[in-house]
Write an enzyme that holds these catalytic residues in place. Structure first.
Site, PDB file in Angstrom:
ATOM      1  CB  SER A 653      -0.940   0.001   1.206  1.00 27.98           C
ATOM      2  OG  SER A 653      -0.217   0.036   2.419  1.00 27.98           O
ATOM      3  CE  LYS A 696      -3.295   1.553   5.123  1.00 29.00           C
ATOM      4  NZ  LYS A 696      -2.914   1.070   3.789  1.00 29.00           N
TER       5      LYS A 696
END
Length: 808
Positions: A653, A696
């Site tokens: 990611s 996140k």
């Protein structure tokens, strides 16, 4: 340059006006979970198909409700199914080590046991009376008298012969006589006999020898009479016993004439009673002995009992059995032992059934993980399903751990469907590594983890909430509370267009909300109660998250949130610990120089980077080469590192984030530090979706707000992650105020424009980029690297030639 996302894209609200109820108490309860049609069809198929091997494996995440769904479905089905037959174990009179299994119609086993107990009590009462009666005593005395007369005749004959042979005879017992010579009417002693000499002594010896033969024949006749007497008395005993018990046993036999096994068993029992009738005649209470000795002399009639192995009530439905502890003996049964005088003993009455016996004719439900953790249990289950019979054997006996003699009960045939319940990984591992598994468990019910958030399903979900509240005696929920639960359910699966099918999570949320509602004296669970649950859960589990944030605040973890820096960017990572998930920011830096087209992943070099992370870094080399150096060497060497990382890093990611840092370093363009990035990239520069997007974003938001609540910050995410956004209220409020923004990008070009404020640039027909664009600056820098590298190697080659000439 992409614009920031609208608030409507960041959170999908559930409109409580969709609901017409005042509280969920008004809603009809759901009988089965919705959204699991395929799984329910599979369960129905496995339960109804009457073929071997079509057992069920229900798989899904732990807490998805698969266990309760399977149990409820099967219990409903068995209500219309008649219970299977009863089973008993009885003594095998021919070989007690091999007890006999007897099958009876459902509900009849208890009656059979009662009949046998009653029969034994009657025998214990009648037989002593019969043998104490005049009829038996008269026959008994007549037989004795007959043989006494015959014995008297034999002894009278011997007396007569003794006189003829001048011998005095004395009968010391029935089988023994003593005699001595007689001379002149006087019995001589041994010394007197030894004193006699000559012919007279020979004559006496001759008479004694002749009489001795006569005595021997006579005593033989007495022995034969004794044998005949005992046989006749025994025959009398058997005949009287048979006459006494036959009618009683025939009465029981007539009740069970449909069973050949019971008929044969009663025949053997009758023979045993006849041969052991003395057990019924013993009266230890009348014996003059101390109490514990009487117990030793008291006959046991337990061998005539019935072990009610498996019984059902008459007209009862078939069973659905869940065995929570599927160890070997709990599955197939066991043989218990009793210690007597230091020795382990057992008999047919100590045979105990297992879960397979109890579920015979119905369904057995087992937890797959628990089953596999128990030694030998899984193999024994497979053996029983293949052979369609249950053979009770102890592990100690099978593997010769002990030498104690045990029983070998007759195996019982079974017709049972087994449902294993477990996680998906167990199913796939068993299917791959166990060749028998696919043959025995041909049906799989795969429970969904999420359900489409349609209007119809929203109403069904509200019904599910009401059903759980009712089943657990919880307060009902208001429409606003239901809407909040649905929103949280979507957040649980990180998808705004779906909600979670995880029933245990939903149930836990409602139970905790019920606690806070009652504590606040609410008559129904309200929206604020749901919010209280969610906040207290965070407060209980966020200690590590807060410590990390504190280290960022203190500067121990170095994160820049303002200004712009070349080759430095904030990446977002996802941490999951003990069921609590949160996001954290990490600094990634990149340095570039002349090289041979390699990107050095420092995390991998020091073995902190996982394989997926390393794959993401390798993709960067491919992207740089295909984008900027298709017709020439990529004279680049770049190093990448997660600053202040001390633990394993995996996942791709951050690959787009790393690429942004490299481009910044090459173009010498600073990156805005108030914007963090997440997203993976492919070889074509397309941004791919990642997991944990909500955590996140919220993690970076929390860090920023702790630094400056009035500043402006943002996060770049993949465009494909928009549907996963269900951000908390604080983030939405900050977006609305203009203090926070979320950008969704499709490509690296879109992302680099946001981070640098410079146009990325598009390639023209000649393969060039505008010189003022990011890509143009990167291309120029790479060409510079290439020229410098060529000049360097050319100069090095010239110097080498000069040195060779000098040497010559």
């Amino acid at each position: 340059m992409p614009s920031a996302l609208e608030i409507s894209q960041l959170y999908k609200k559930c409109d409580s006006s969709l609901f017409s109820f005042k509280t969920t108490k008004e809603l009809e309860p759901l009988e089965e979970p919705f959204g699991q049609k395929n799984a329910l069809d599979a369960i129905d198929f496995a339960a109804n198909i009457e073929q071997d091997g079509y057992n069920l494996f229900a798989m899904g995440t732990s807490g998805s409700g698969k266990h309760s769904t399977v149990m409820n479905f099967l219990q409903k089905k068995t209500r219309s199914q008649k219970a299977p037959n009863d089973w008993c174990y009885v003594n095998n009179f021919k070989d007690p080590r091999k007890p006999i299994a007897i099958e009876l119609p459902s509900g009849h086993a208890i009656g059979f046991k009662d009949n046998m107990d009653e029969l034994v009590e009657l025998l214990k009462e009648i037989l002593p009376t019969v043998f104490e009666g005049s009829a038996y005593r008269n026959e008994y005395e007549a037989i004795n008298q007959k043989y006494m007369e015959k014995e008297t005749q034999i002894f009278q004959y011997l007396q007569d012969e003794a006189k003829k042979h001048d011998i005095a005879m004395n009968a010391t017992s029935k089988n023994r006589v003593s005699f001595a010579p007689v001379i002149n009417g006087k019995v001589i002693t041994a010394s007197e006999f030894n004193a006699i000499e000559g012919k007279e002594k020979e004559e006496i010896e001759k008479k004694v020898n002749e009489f001795e033969k006569i005595v021997k024949d006579g005593l033989h006749g007495v022995n034969e009479l004794n044998k005949a007497q005992r046989k006749e008395l025994k025959d009398l005993e058997k005949r009287i016993t048979k006459e006494s018990v036959e009618s009683l046993i025939d009465e029981v036999r007539s009740k069970y004439k449909y069973s050949d096994k019971i008929t044969a068993y009663l025949d053997d029992l009758e023979d045993d009673v006849i041969h052991h009738v003395q057990d019924f005649l013993v009266k230890p209470d009348e014996m003059p002995m101390i109490p514990f000795m009487k117990e030793l002399y008291t006959p046991s009639f337990s061998r005539y009992g019935v072990n009610l192995f498996i019984t059902h009530e008459e007209n009862a439905p078939s069973a659905v059995i869940y065995e929570d502890n599927p160890i070997h003996q709990n599955l197939i049964g066991k043989i218990e032992h009793l210690s007597q005088v230091g020795t382990l003993v057992t008999d047919f009455s100590m045979i105990k059934p297992g879960a397979l016996h109890k579920a015979n004719g119905g369904y057995l439900v087992l937890d797959a993980r628990k089953l596999l953790m128990q030694p030998f249990a899984y193999e024994e289950l497979k053996r029983a399903l293949r052979s369609k019979e249950i053979r009770i054997e102890s592990l100690a006996q099978q593997y010769s751990f002990i030498s104690t003699t045990s029983l070998e009960p007759e195996p019982i045939p079974i017709d049972v469907k087994v449902a294993l319940i477990g996680e998906r990984i167990l199913y796939y591992l068993l299917y791959h590594y166990d060749p028998d598994f696919g043959e025995l468990f041909k049906v799989v019910a795969d429970f969904e983890d999420s359900i489409v958030r349609s209007k119809e399903n929203t109403h069904l979900y509200a019904q599910m909430i009401g059903t759980i509240a009712t089943n657990h005696d919880l307060l009902p929920l208001t429409p606003d509370a239901v809407a909040r639960v649905i929103e949280e359910s979507s957040r649980e699966v990180s998808h705004s267009l779906k909600f979670s099918a995880h029933l245990r999570t939903l149930s836990d949320l409602l139970k905790e909300a019920d606690y806070w509602a009652k504590k606040n004296s609410h008559s129904a669970v309200e929206k604020d109660d749901i919010n209280k649950v969610l906040q207290t859960r965070i407060d209980r589990a966020n200690r590590i998250q807060m410590r990390l944030y504190e280290q960022i605040d203190e500067g121990t973890i170095m994160i820049d949130l303002s200004g712009s820096v070349v080759g430095q960017i904030n990446a977002l990572s996802f941490i999951s610990m003990g069921g609590y998930n949160f996001g954290i920011a990490s600094k990634i830096t990149a340095r570039t120089r002349i090289g041979k087209g390699e990107i050095i992943d420092i995390e991998r070099k020091v073995e902190l980077g996982g394989p997926i992370h390393s794959k993401g870094v390798m993709i960067l080399s491919s992207y740089l080469g295909s984008t900027y150096a298709q017709n020439k060497p990529l004279s680049l060497s770049s190093s990448l590192v997660f600053e202040q990382s001390y633990n394993k890093i995996d996942g791709d990611s951050a690959s787009s984030t790393e690429l942004y840092a490299i481009l910044s370093s090459l173009a010498n363009l600073p990156i805005k530090q108030n914007i963090a990035v997440t997203g993976s990239v492919n070889q074509f520069g397309e941004i791919q979706p990642i997991g944990g997007v909500n955590e996140k974003i919220e993690g970076f938001f929390d860090i920023c707000m702790r630094r400056d609540k009035n500043g402006f910050y943002g996060v770049i995410i993949p465009e494909t992650n928009i549907k996963h956004l269900m951000l908390k209220t604080e983030v939405l409020e900050a977006v609305e105020k203009g203090n926070f923004a979320i950008y969704a990008v499709k490509t690296i070009n879109e992302g680099i424009e946001i981070l640098t404020g410079v146009e990325a640039g598009e390639v023209d027909e000649k393969g060039n980029y505008p010189s003022s664009s990011v890509n143009g600056m990167v291309m120029a820098r790479l060409e510079e690297f290439s020229e410098n590298a060529r000049d360097f190697y050319h100069k090095k080659s010239d110097n080498s030639d000069e040195e060779n000439k000098t040497d010559k």
